[in-house]
Structures are given as C-alpha cells and as structure tokens.
Design an enzyme around this catalytic site. Structure first.
Site, PDB file in Angstrom:
ATOM      1  N   GLY A 213       0.820  -1.197   0.000  1.00 20.30           N
ATOM      2  CA  GLY A 213       0.000   0.000   0.000  1.00 20.30           C
ATOM      3  C   GLY A 213       0.859   1.254   0.000  1.00 20.30           C
ATOM      4  O   GLY A 213       2.051   1.215   0.313  1.00 20.30           O
ATOM      5  N   CYS A 214       0.246   2.386  -0.353  1.00 15.31           N
ATOM      6  CA  CYS A 214       0.996   3.634  -0.465  1.00 15.31           C
ATOM      7  C   CYS A 214       1.455   4.120   0.906  1.00 15.31           C
ATOM      8  O   CYS A 214       2.631   4.417   1.111  1.00 15.31           O
ATOM      9  CB  CYS A 214       0.161   4.691  -1.176  1.00 15.31           C
ATOM     10  SG  CYS A 214      -1.505   4.899  -0.515  1.00 15.31           S
ATOM     11  N   PHE A 215       0.536   4.181   1.871  1.00 11.46           N
ATOM     12  CA  PHE A 215       0.928   4.605   3.221  1.00 11.46           C
ATOM     13  C   PHE A 215       1.950   3.652   3.836  1.00 11.46           C
ATOM     14  O   PHE A 215       2.936   4.095   4.440  1.00 11.46           O
ATOM     15  CB  PHE A 215      -0.297   4.707   4.139  1.00 11.46           C
ATOM     16  CG  PHE A 215      -1.141   5.934   3.943  1.00 11.46           C
ATOM     17  CD1 PHE A 215      -0.602   7.203   4.036  1.00 11.46           C
ATOM     18  CD2 PHE A 215      -2.505   5.828   3.680  1.00 11.46           C
ATOM     19  CE1 PHE A 215      -1.391   8.345   3.885  1.00 11.46           C
ATOM     20  CE2 PHE A 215      -3.305   6.958   3.527  1.00 11.46           C
ATOM     21  CZ  PHE A 215      -2.747   8.222   3.634  1.00 11.46           C
TER      22      PHE A 215
END
Lengths: 344, 344, 344, 344
Positions: free
Chosen positions: D149-151
């Site tokens: 995921g990006c986070f």
C-alpha cells in the site's frame, strides 16, 4: 459609548485582519492605523480589497497619543513590540500585543527560544496570556494582553479539558500541526513562493519551533504538572488554517463517552469552541473565530487522538485579539465576531 | 418589522450562501429551509460549517404556506423552478428565482438554448431581470425576480456603461470569462474531481453556453441595438470567483480619460460596483457582493479591454438575490451585505 | 558520438528544466553548468530534487571554454544574454538563447518594447527564430538560435495553419492567454507570494506585454500580411502551463470540417503538435514538449475560437530548446523528449 | 528478449501510471490492457493525455490468455483481485497485485480489517510482500507479488533501519501521515469534490484505516518484536504525494550522528531511497520512484522524528510494481524508473 482603537503596524496580515473584523464591530471606531514605511498612503492602497471599505490614511506611530485611544493593538514583529511596550505601558490604554514578546513565563526562557535579548523584563509580570478559555478572569481589566500564538491556540484548545482534568500522562505529548501559508506572514520569500508551496507539503522547524515552549508552559500551568511536549509544524498549500493532531496517553482506563462528556462540560458555554463528533476541517472555520475540536479514543493502542482546527489569522491572531478586547472593555465577548465560515 | 424568508432548496451552494449572508441581515428571519431529500435533518448536518449558527430543521416544500413568507428564494435547478413558479406565482409573496428559468426574453429562445420545454410562458412577462444596476426601478414591487446568471452579471457590469452610452460597436463583442469550480454546483462529477481541476485549466461550452444568449439579450436591451456577442467560459482551479475579460471596439475616437469618466459617472453611486484603476482580482471580492471593474484603452489596436471580477456565489447568485430582496422590500439596498473580502 | 553541452545560468527554472530533460537524452553529456552566485556548490544544493541525479559542481562562466562545448544554452535574463552573445558568437559552438534578446526583427523594435538599449545589433541578423514548426530548415546548421517566448510559442502554434493558409482577417486578432506562475521565474516576489496567487486570478501587462510584438512579427511573417494583434496575459494559480484562447475572423465562408482539415494537414507530421477534437487542457501536456491544439468555428458570430496548450517550461522554453538542439546537431528531432504528461 | 506485459484494469490511476512508466521501459511490451466497462475504446479515450503515446484498444479480461503474457499487473479494487488470482494463479505468468488482497499475514486479519470475506486463503502463503528494501530476495522468482500500500511504503521506509536494528521501543509508535487526493482513486465523490478539498485539510479514518495493520505486521516482522502502532491519515489539497511523520522512542541513549549512520548504512545501496539531511518534500519526489527520508533526534524529549516522502502513485503503487517486475524478471532494478522529479 464607542471606544477608540489604534492599530500599530498596518502592512501585514494581522493588521489587515484586525481592520476586516473591526469593520463588523458596532461599538468601536478605528482612530489610527500606523505604518512607518507606508505612512501618508491610504490603507486601501496597501490592501486593495479594502477600497471603499477602509480608506483611512496611514499615520506615524508618533501621532498616536493625540488620538487618546482606549485600546492599542500591536501588529508588529516580535522584538519591535517590546520596544513599544517598554515606552508606552503606562499611557492608560490597554495594549493587546499580537507578537510573541510577552507570552512566555520569563526573560530567560524567552532569550533561549527567541535567540534575542529582551529589553523589558517587567512586561512578563504585567502581561496576561490572552486565551479566554483559560484566563478569562485575568484578562478583564488587564492593561497588557499577550495574544497567544496561532499554533498554541489550536494546540492548547485541542487538549485543554484533558489537561485541566488531569486525566492524561504529561510526560510525552505529541502535537503534529499543519498550517496555511499566511502563518509565514505577508512578506514574499522562497518558502512562500507559489511553485514551492503548491502541490507540495513538508515539515519545518523540527524540534526548534518557538511555539513549542509556549504550548508547554501553558499546559504545565493548566495541568499543574510538568509537561514534556514535542511539537512539529508542517506547511500546507492553503492560505489559512491550522489543524493540530495531538496524541495523548490516558492515565488509566477511559472510554469515548467519558472523553466526550469531559469536553462537552468544558466547552458547552464557550462561544467560540465547537466540540464536534465529526473530524474538524480547516475550511469549516475559515474566516471565523471558531475553534472546532474532536477527540477520539483508540482503545487498541490506548491513545487519545485529539484534533482541533482554527483560522490562524482569526482565532489564531486578530479574532482572538478582538475577543480579548471585548473582555477587557466589558463588551459582550462575541461582539463583532459573528462571521460565518466561508465554505466553499 | 422583521420579514419572513423561505429558502427552497437547501442542499446546494446557492442555498448555503443565502443562509450565510442572511445571517448578517438585521431585518429578516429565515422561517423555512426546504429539502425533499434531506428533510428532517438539520441544515448544519448538510453544511457542517453552520454548526451552532444555523441548526434549523429542513422541511418539505409542502410545509411552506403555513409560514406565510414575505419572500421565497428558489435555489433550485432550472426546470424545477418553473414548476414551482407556475403553481405559486399568485400566493402573494415575492419570488426570487436563482435559476435560469425566467431570465430570457421568451419561451422560444429558452427552449432553443436550454434544450427543454418551458411550461410557464406567462412567467417571461411577469419576471423582471434582477440586475439592480440596470433594472432597479422595475425590481421595486416586483413579484417575480429572475436573478441573473453568474457570468452575465460579471460580463454585463464589465461593459454596461459603454453599452448604455452607445460608444461601442455592437456587432462583434468578445467575452472571455473564467470561473471557479463552485459554478458547477455542489454535486461531485468528473469535471469537479480534484485531480482533474488542480494545476489544470481549460475552456468548456465553447459557442454553446447558455449564458451567451442571456448576456446578448441584456446588452441588446441596454444599448438599443442588436448585439452579436461571443462568450467563452473557462474553468479555474479556484473555489469562487469569475473574471471576465471583454474586448470591445470603440465607435470613433476615444481615450483612456474619456472611458474612465464614463465608467465613473455610471458607477459612482452604485454601492457594489467599484471602478478601479488597478486590474480587478477575484480574491479582492471574495465572499462579498462587490463587482470590481476596470477598462483600458489600447490605442495601438483601437480596442477597449474591460475586465470585471465578482464572487460567483455572491454578486453572481445569493448576494445579488438579497440585494434584490432589499430593493423589493424597500430596505436599504446594502443591508446585510457589508462583508469584507476574505483576502488572503 | 556524444555531444558536449553547457548550460549558462543554473539557478532558474529554465536551467533546472534543461537538466531535467537532458537527463533523458541518450546522445549528449552536460559538461558544465554555470552560476556566478552559487559556483562551487552542487547543482543539487540549488535544486534539491536532483539529489543523486545531477550533483555536478557549478562553475563560473569563465571556465566555459576549456570544456570545448558543442552547444551552449543561455538560461540568462534578457539583457545579460546579449552580452554573452556579443562576446562569444564566433567561438564555434551553437548558442541557443532562451531569453528575449534576439527574438525580434530589429534593434529599434527591441528597444521600444524592452525599454533597454541593445548592444549587439548584428545578432538580429545572425539569429534564427527557433520555432521548428515554422523555421525548421533555417534552424539546421544555425549558430545562434533565439528560442521563442512561452506565450508566443503557444499563441503562434494555436493559429499557425490559419495564418499560413491566409484564411483569416489579420487586422484584428485577439489572444487571451493564461499562464502558470513559473512563467514569472524562480525569484520570490509579491506577485508570486502564495496567498496572492492561490484561489486568485487576474490579468496583467494589459496592452504592454513584450510577447505581443513577438507574436505579431511572426504572424506577419508567416501570413505575408501586416498583422494587428492584441494580447492579454492572465496569471493562473498553477505551476506550469499556458492556455491561449485566440479569436479570429475567417476571410470568407468556412466550416468546421474545412478548418479541421487545414490543421490536420499542417500538423499531421509534427511530432509535438497534437490537433485534438476535445478542448486542450494544460495538465494533459504537463512536463512534456507537446502543444495540444483545437479550433472551433462559431457560425453564429462567424468566428474561429482556436485554443492551444503547452507547458511553458518545456515547449515554451527548455523542451523547445532541446528540440532546436536536436535539429541543429542533426539528431532525431524527438530524442530525449518522449516524456509522458504527468496527469494527474 | 522483450517481455510481454498485461495490465488488468485500465480506467484508474494505477492503470494509467503503469502505462506512463512502462513507456520509459526498454525491455517490455504492453500486449494487453483490459477494461470491462470501456472495452473497444482506446486507452487514450479514457486517459486523453496519452493521445499519440498509447492508443491501444482496450480488451476484455477474457482475451488475456491468448497474449501469453510474462507479467500480469492487477490494477483492480480489493475483493476483485482475489477473484482473478484464485482463477489464474497457476497460469505460469507472474502476478503483481496492486490491491490489498494479499498483503496481510492471514485470512482472519484480512477479514477483520477489510470487513469482507476472503475467497482464496492459499494466496496468503503464496504471496510475497513486494517491498524490495525488505524482501528483495523473496521477490526474485515469485509468482504472486502483493504490491505494498501507499501509506505502508512511506511509513515503513521511514523507520525501517531503526526497526531492523532494534534500537526503538516498539510499544508505542505513532505515524501521522498526509496524502494527496489521488490516493482516493479516479472516481469522483464528495470527498474529492474540488471545493471540499481546495484550501482545506482534515484527518480521516482515525483508528480504523486498513493500512494500520499492514504497517504494523511488517514492522513486527522486521523488528522481530510485537509492534503496537497508531496510524492517522490526513487529506492534503495536492494531487500526489505522501509525507509520513513518525514519532519513535529510542531504547537507550542515542545521538543524531548514530541515527544518521544507521540510516546511511541501510540505504546507501538502495537505488530509490534517498536519506537526506534536509526535510523531505513531496514535490521533490513527484512523478518518481524515490522515497526521500530524514530522521531527527530531539534530545529534549528523547524522541526520533523520522520523516519520509513518496509519490503515492509511483513508489506507492505503479513504480514499485515495476521495480518488483524488474526484480522478478531479473532486469536491472532501476530499468524504466529513471524519471526526474517534476519540481516545480
């Protein structure tokens, strides 16, 4: 009877916000706005949005006394304010200083964090910290009001009920704050150059921002315990607004409803603090003196995430200054401060 | 005596701006705000910035009559407004319609440009076009006011003195206009999706935008000549504001000072039009009912470049509607409309 | 064989864009980047995004000759460029000047519009105007290329086919252009101060912008008729991008399909001009050397509305300079310029 | 030999970023892009910025097998990806899944945080978590890669060296993260409506965001200790970019130089992580696969403030997916990923 107002320092955002908000105030008259660099010009030459609204001619600070003002707002840089106060503190009028010169506890702490000599030590004793939600009684009748910083206003109001009730550990509070660009002032610089801000985001002043000590001192005072607090500011690509996300550890067991009740109790009679169940957004307070707050309990990590939003130029500066003026002069506290948020 | 106001259609930007501005109005009371989709909820549930400011419960339009309103604002989509007007035009209250349903000269033109049948032809005759700077006398006592479109307000006010004085060629006027995103309404769509707007700019509705004919009809009326006018809207990555850049050919010789005098003569007593020597900026009117205008003569190409700026939600919608209400009810025209531009 | 490149003037946006784009070029090597104010520092100290990508040490212009460059890009302010050219025009390398010093027809016109003496008149004769779509053959082998201005590039490409084919009236062309803030350069100023740009929009340089005469001279040249042209720039709250909306009168009868064919004919083999049926958007060319163009015929007013979009720092500056370099050096014209638009 | 690539799901930002970045890759060919809703249209009809760059016709997923791809990227919503994987996991090609379906440790945890049944439990065992800086060896030769995921990418890389070296308390880590709007996807909604984002800022998903558990599981794995971690995301008015501010307590005494050395040791050979002494800014990595990181020790409160920045669509999605592809296929890890940050 109408009170006479002077604003020292007309060219910055604090000055223009004071004029904007005082335009709505029914019981005061601006008798003088000063600027040493632009004197002789009209206020609306410096801030063209005021054309036809405030076309007062700017004066020198030397002409101030002849107006016999009731209230003098200092919209000056820190370091310059103390000079004015040292010379004029016994003139009879109330001074509301929007700089950081008299917000801290003492001269030594000021000099450590501001890297600057302080020339008027007596001011620390005279000044009351102008956060009405905490020091309303002391503000009444005060002759020198140190108007709080923008970050401290947002940060303190976000956690104040928890501190007063002493339900949190005070050894390890984290404030992660985000501000709009007007916080950096009206003067153009690399930091405020549009292509450096737009579509960008970063932190600054990590560990060293002066508002750290201002927040920590007030939290220590209101919680009657030594507080150790870390504050990290970030720069948002927006004009106005501060959102503070505060991480706190409850002392013992707690629950969402306990926390809700505690905030509601402390804030139900505060005219400018709105305790919300939705997450505050800076645009929902834009242009107003509101501070929107919520607090969420994360039982998984036993942490309270308290979030508060203000307009840094209003509740974080000019609006709070007028709220303090209202208290100091015995007006209704909300007079002239009924603006509706400009959303969208 | 306080007048009773109803707002039909609470969920859009026009509705929320009407409430925002009426909050400042000392002589009116909002007795009903309606929404068929959100009835039963509070206004501040739909527009959370109003928490503590307007927490009225939303009603159905069916409950309107029991409030016996003096003024009814229609904040409805075009097509829906005409339905309301056809049923309620003789109820005694004044209707101020913020949609496009009654702005044009006749049914045929409406149907051509709006691609929609019009069900209440009589309305075209009843309605007065609510641009006070042009039709102030007719607005007094009117029972149906067609509040102007946002682009037409900006465009017409930018060139009105030139048209009235008949000093320009009317065969070839070009209006290049730029609007903020709120012009597209509160409903999310691809066009208003943040990553499609931010750091972007484009034109839309080239040749076909409905406001073209609205502007052209008013210009024809006030200049007493057939006007042919081209209008090109563009979408700005800003919330609010319209800037119209208008290109006009003077009929004969002219000069900058001639043009300045002509605008000053027409606008010196207008409370909301500020003729400026600096170029208008949309942020210098943000949140207010002002229209800032300048006109520059380019002798090299013998062209007048007239530039005007408004807040599309205020002078371009809700503010002008309240100005019309003030005129219709015999109040001072500026009552409740003294907002100061939110700049920055 | 790899060609040696020098960039004179490293601290501005033109300099950083040249480095950014040349990083993608397989056949050249940057041998020197100069800055008199920051020499000795690394390029990535001045432009931190280049850390690990270009950490070259900045040199003085005095060290240039020892590198024996093949191409020298001048990323200098106008007025400074002419000084360099006057001293170095016969050094053997090709100079691509990104300033306005050699774009106009002659010294007299330059001095009228730039309000500045020109010290190297011979340059006007030597220089070729570096718009490949118009002067590709002359660019080959040229030793002094005047890289076009950003607004002229967008404006000319938007109407070029109409001018070349002589199908439009040339007495009354209107160019309404809108640019991002990087057009004002990297130096912070009131104009580029974030709170003065964000959520704002205005026109500037009305009637007087220097690009007016640059566009008019090129249009006169390519249409073989005297052109009279009005140009009005506006400032967008975006980083990059120019959108030009051009209003033109067809000479006789025309139609949409005639215009489409004409543009398609002229642009079908141009690698960087995309004739579109949808309206160009600045974000659809962001970061690239593309110019997107459309042209719409409004039969009601007998007007062509031609709309073009570029990235002002790429096709409007550094990208076009590299395109010119490719032509001058005999490389494939698109080498190093295959960037994909950064949308979103 | 050129490898054959298929992209499943063309209409979102992940799909368009994959195509953008693969355009720069010399060793692969896109043989199929699928979209069930837009099949038959060209990719550049859906994403107009690709006109002339990628005009491939979109296909149905049912046509995939005939292309015999080497790599299949899944740019699908979570829940849909698992369906594809369950049916096609043994087809021979490597699947790189950009959704969240196979990132967590097990089915039970997935179902708790995603509030959804998982239909392919075997995938949890097969999948490797595609963060090269942590699992490079496992990625080589893997047939199912769960792209992070990006986070989590930003958060983990910001503190990874501290965790691996076990120098921090793991009981109380706070991640305060801020993301651009593209993180919410290409579909328009109230949350992404321009007037709700512009000049605004807020937190969301407090305590409940799914990336919390993803970060916590990886931190537990790499620090070999149970980690308890609080994650609070905020929405920035920018297109792209995540900045994570992470607050950590050192286990014992430490110093700035100790921390610097530790990060430098871990990251000196990482091609896409830049350890900086200046504070990372999201615009300094815009459009690229870089993660910029710094870590500052605040001795006053004995806390490490670690700050990291990525482009959420590149290192946070498509770029990291291509980095994983390069590793899986045995290419040089940086192939096709040499983009220069688009700043400004």
């Amino acid at each position: 009877m109408t009170k006479k107002i002077a604003i020292i320092g007309a060219t910055g955002y604090t000055g223009s916000e004071l004029v904007r908000l005082l335009t709505y105030h029914p019981e005061v008259e601006i008798v003088s706005i000063t600027s040493e660099t632009r004197k002789g010009e009209k206020f609306s030459d410096v801030h063209p949005q005021f054309l036809g609204i405030c076309d007062l001619k700017l004066e020198s600070i030397n002409d101030l006394d002849k107006h016999d003002p009731d209230i003098v707002f200092l919209a000056l840089p820190h370091g310059v304010s103390m000079d004015f106060v040292s010379k004029n503190h016994d003139k009879g009028y109330t001074i509301i200083d929007l700089s950081g010169d008299f917000r801290l506890n003492d001269k030594a702490t000021y000099e450590e964090w501001y890297k600057k000599d302080h020339i008027f030590e007596q001011g620390f004793e005279n000044a009351v910290y102008g956060l009405p939600e905490l020091y309303r009684d002391q503000i009444k009748g005060s002759k020198l009001i140190a108007n709080p910083g923008c970050f401290p206003t947002a940060s303190i109001l976000t956690m104040l009920p928890l501190a007063i009730e002493q339900v949190i550990e005070t050894s390890n509070i984290i404030v992660d704050a985000k501000t709009g660009v007007t916080g950096a002032g009206i003067k153009a610089s690399n930091v405020t150059h549009f292509p450096n801000v737009n579509d960008n985001f970063t932190a600054y002043g990590v560990s060293t921002h002066r508002h750290t000590i201002e927040i920590q001192e007030r939290m220590t005072d209101c919680s009657s315990t030594d507080v150790s607090l870390l504050f990290t500011p970030h720069l948002l690509p927006v004009d106005r607004g501060i959102l503070a996300t505060v991480y706190l550890k409850p002392k013992g067991k707690t629950s969402q409803s306990t926390i809700d009740k505690l905030y509601q109790k402390h804030y139900e009679n505060e005219p400018f603090v709105r305790y919300r169940h939705t997450i505050p957004q800076i645009k929902q307070v834009r242009g107003t003196n509101f501070c929107d707050v919520t607090a969420k309990y994360d039982s998984r990590t036993h942490t309270i995430i308290a979030i508060g939003a203000i307009d840094n130029l209003v509740k974080g500066a000019a609006g709070q200054a007028i709220q303090n003026m209202n208290i100091a002069l015995g007006f209704s506290e909300t007079l002239g401060l009924h603006q509706v948020p400009l959303q969208p």
